[in-house]
Design a protein around this motif. Structure first.
Motif, PDB file in Angstrom:
ATOM      1  N   GLN A 135      13.990 -15.253  21.860  1.00 51.21           N
ATOM      2  CA  GLN A 135      13.009 -14.176  21.933  1.00 51.21           C
ATOM      3  C   GLN A 135      13.324 -13.082  20.904  1.00 51.21           C
ATOM      4  N   ILE A 136      14.606 -12.835  20.722  1.00 54.00           N
ATOM      5  CA  ILE A 136      15.012 -11.854  19.706  1.00 54.00           C
ATOM      6  C   ILE A 136      14.615 -12.340  18.312  1.00 54.00           C
ATOM      7  N   ILE A 137      14.853 -13.638  18.095  1.00 53.06           N
ATOM      8  CA  ILE A 137      14.462 -14.227  16.806  1.00 53.06           C
ATOM      9  C   ILE A 137      12.942 -14.141  16.624  1.00 53.06           C
ATOM     10  N   GLN A 138      12.229 -14.402  17.740  1.00 50.10           N
ATOM     11  CA  GLN A 138      10.763 -14.360  17.682  1.00 50.10           C
ATOM     12  C   GLN A 138      10.257 -12.957  17.359  1.00 50.10           C
ATOM     13  N   ASN A 139      10.967 -11.949  17.828  1.00 48.08           N
ATOM     14  CA  ASN A 139      10.552 -10.568  17.542  1.00 48.08           C
ATOM     15  C   ASN A 139      10.503 -10.312  16.037  1.00 48.08           C
ATOM     16  N   GLU A 140      11.513 -10.818  15.325  1.00 47.49           N
ATOM     17  CA  GLU A 140      11.504 -10.646  13.863  1.00 47.49           C
ATOM     18  C   GLU A 140      10.395 -11.469  13.227  1.00 47.49           C
ATOM     19  N   ILE A 141      10.191 -12.690  13.739  1.00 50.91           N
ATOM     20  CA  ILE A 141       9.112 -13.520  13.200  1.00 50.91           C
ATOM     21  C   ILE A 141       7.762 -12.829  13.383  1.00 50.91           C
ATOM     22  N   SER A 142       7.575 -12.204  14.541  1.00 54.16           N
ATOM     23  CA  SER A 142       6.308 -11.509  14.809  1.00 54.16           C
ATOM     24  C   SER A 142       6.098 -10.351  13.841  1.00 54.16           C
ATOM     25  N   GLN A 143       7.163  -9.633  13.528  1.00 47.77           N
ATOM     26  CA  GLN A 143       7.055  -8.537  12.553  1.00 47.77           C
ATOM     27  C   GLN A 143       6.678  -9.071  11.172  1.00 47.77           C
ATOM     28  N   LEU A 144       7.297 -10.194  10.824  1.00 46.31           N
ATOM     29  CA  LEU A 144       6.975 -10.799   9.530  1.00 46.31           C
ATOM     30  C   LEU A 144       5.534 -11.314   9.509  1.00 46.31           C
ATOM     31  N   ALA A 145       5.074 -11.857  10.625  1.00 42.63           N
ATOM     32  CA  ALA A 145       3.687 -12.324  10.723  1.00 42.63           C
ATOM     33  C   ALA A 145       2.718 -11.149  10.581  1.00 42.63           C
ATOM     34  N   ASP A 146       3.068 -10.008  11.180  1.00 43.80           N
ATOM     35  CA  ASP A 146       2.237  -8.800  11.026  1.00 43.80           C
ATOM     36  C   ASP A 146       2.190  -8.362   9.555  1.00 43.80           C
ATOM     37  N   HIS A 147       3.328  -8.478   8.890  1.00 45.44           N
ATOM     38  CA  HIS A 147       3.377  -8.129   7.473  1.00 45.44           C
ATOM     39  C   HIS A 147       2.464  -9.037   6.661  1.00 45.44           C
ATOM     40  N   ILE A 148       2.452 -10.325   6.973  1.00 49.30           N
ATOM     41  CA  ILE A 148       1.595 -11.267   6.254  1.00 49.30           C
ATOM     42  C   ILE A 148       0.126 -10.914   6.456  1.00 49.30           C
ATOM     43  N   GLN A 149      -0.244 -10.607   7.697  1.00 49.53           N
ATOM     44  CA  GLN A 149      -1.633 -10.238   7.965  1.00 49.53           C
ATOM     45  C   GLN A 149      -2.016  -8.951   7.226  1.00 49.53           C
ATOM     46  N   ALA A 150      -1.107  -7.986   7.224  1.00 50.32           N
ATOM     47  CA  ALA A 150      -1.381  -6.720   6.532  1.00 50.32           C
ATOM     48  C   ALA A 150      -1.514  -6.939   5.029  1.00 50.32           C
ATOM     49  N   THR A 151      -0.697  -7.846   4.494  1.00 48.10           N
ATOM     50  CA  THR A 151      -0.762  -8.129   3.050  1.00 48.10           C
ATOM     51  C   THR A 151      -2.086  -8.776   2.683  1.00 48.10           C
ATOM     52  N   ILE A 204       0.196 -18.225  11.313  1.00 49.00           N
ATOM     53  CA  ILE A 204       1.571 -17.730  11.387  1.00 49.00           C
ATOM     54  C   ILE A 204       1.720 -16.746  12.545  1.00 49.00           C
ATOM     55  N   ALA A 205       0.652 -15.985  12.815  1.00 48.55           N
ATOM     56  CA  ALA A 205       0.705 -15.029  13.933  1.00 48.55           C
ATOM     57  C   ALA A 205       0.883 -15.755  15.269  1.00 48.55           C
ATOM     58  N   ASN A 206       0.426 -16.995  15.337  1.00 47.36           N
ATOM     59  CA  ASN A 206       0.547 -17.775  16.574  1.00 47.36           C
ATOM     60  C   ASN A 206       1.805 -18.631  16.610  1.00 47.36           C
ATOM     61  N   PHE A 207       2.582 -18.595  15.548  1.00 45.05           N
ATOM     62  CA  PHE A 207       3.802 -19.397  15.494  1.00 45.05           C
ATOM     63  C   PHE A 207       4.861 -18.759  16.385  1.00 45.05           C
ATOM     64  N   ASN A 208       5.423 -19.547  17.270  1.00 38.47           N
ATOM     65  CA  ASN A 208       6.334 -18.987  18.275  1.00 38.47           C
ATOM     66  C   ASN A 208       7.501 -19.944  18.503  1.00 38.47           C
ATOM     67  N   VAL A 209       8.709 -19.458  18.303  1.00 39.86           N
ATOM     68  CA  VAL A 209       9.900 -20.301  18.434  1.00 39.86           C
ATOM     69  C   VAL A 209      10.493 -20.259  19.846  1.00 39.86           C
ATOM     70  N   THR A 210       9.822 -19.541  20.769  1.00 37.63           N
ATOM     71  CA  THR A 210      10.348 -19.513  22.143  1.00 37.63           C
ATOM     72  C   THR A 210       9.909 -20.744  22.927  1.00 37.63           C
ATOM     73  N   GLY A 211       8.950 -21.488  22.360  1.00 35.37           N
ATOM     74  CA  GLY A 211       8.502 -22.725  22.996  1.00 35.37           C
ATOM     75  C   GLY A 211       8.596 -23.864  21.996  1.00 35.37           C
ATOM     76  N   GLU A 212       7.665 -24.805  22.125  1.00 33.04           N
ATOM     77  CA  GLU A 212       7.631 -25.910  21.169  1.00 33.04           C
ATOM     78  C   GLU A 212       7.056 -25.427  19.839  1.00 33.04           C
ATOM     79  N   PHE A 213       7.681 -25.779  18.744  1.00 33.55           N
ATOM     80  CA  PHE A 213       7.170 -25.382  17.417  1.00 33.55           C
ATOM     81  C   PHE A 213       7.537 -26.454  16.409  1.00 33.55           C
TER      82      PHE A 213
END
Length: 258
Positions: free
Chosen positions: A96-112, A156-165
């Protein structure tokens, strides 16, 4: 005519050419040459504007490529984090901690994708399609198309490593970004060659126009000096003639006085 009036009337074509630097100052000087010179001038200005248009479009592609580079960097980091999350040593809380960083990066991609613009024009949301580059004097030129990255950003915003990926999803996204960057890079290189070729053509046309329209300054200066000499001779001759006439008028008076 007075001496001053004679001098003022000696301005010739040679003097006008020296003053303007042009061999053709009016259609009367060389009608055909004027027509050709004006057509060459139009071509030169067309090539110069085409170069400016090409450089402007090249700047647009560089802005888009810069946005894609940022997206690619974020995807690379997401892939690293995904590999990390794949390791069995991590707990659900760790992932979940790892996913938190992924989510921030996904937000960055959307903003870009949302904020990458050129002259207020969005570049990565699918709006930048069939952008015409008027790089040639007749208005023709290359067309730029930039892929829509909105779908990639949502995925990428829906990519989640807390489950199956599937890390392959990130690899596919990176391949899409890299492919678009390669296309834009190739287009930018094409613009370099186009601008260089047009610069050479414009330079050669300017040289051709100069040979037709510009004055041969050495020749014209020699003509001016020749005219100045002739003018001085004419002025001197007129002065002598006026002096002779005055003497003829005064001589009888002097004779009577004696």
């Amino acid at each position: 005519m007075t001496v001053k009036g004679l001098a003022n009337n000696q301005m010739s074509n040679a003097m006008m050419r020296v003053a303007s630097g042009k061999r053709i100052n009016s259609a009367a000087d060389d009608a055909a040459g004027l027509a050709i010179s004006n057509k060459l001038e139009t071509q030169i200005r067309g090539y110069e504007q085409g170069i400016a248009n090409t450089r402007d479009m090249q700047n647009l592609t560089k802005v888009a490529e810069g946005g894609l580079a940022s997206i690619g960097g974020a995807l690379g980091r997401i892939r690293d984090l995904s590999l990390q999350a794949s390791n069995g040593i991590y707990t659900d809380a760790d992932r979940q901690i790892i996913q938190n960083e992924i989510s921030q990066l996904a937000d960055h991609i959307q903003a870009t994708v949302r904020n990458t613009e050129f002259n207020t024009m969005p570049l990565l949301d699918g709006s930048a399609q069939s952008l015409h580059t008027a790089s040639n004097p007749d208005g023709s030129g290359a067309t730029v198309n930039i892929n829509d990255m909105s779908g990639l950003a949502k995925a990428i915003a829906n990519f989640n490593v807390t489950g199956e990926f599937n890390i392959g999803d990130i690899d596919a996204a990176m391949a899409e970004v890299n492919g678009q960057r390669a296309n834009l890079g190739a287009m930018s290189n094409r613009f370099d060659f186009t601008a260089d070729a047009h610069s050479i053509t414009a330079l050669n046309l300017a040289d051709a126009r100069s040979r037709i329209a510009d004055a041969d300054m050495v020749k014209e200066i020699m003509n001016v000096r020749k005219e100045e000499t002739l003018t001085q001779i004419q002025i001197l001759m007129q002065y002598n003639e006026q002096a002779r006439m005055r003497n003829e008028q005064i001589s009888p008076i002097v004779a009577l006085a004696q």
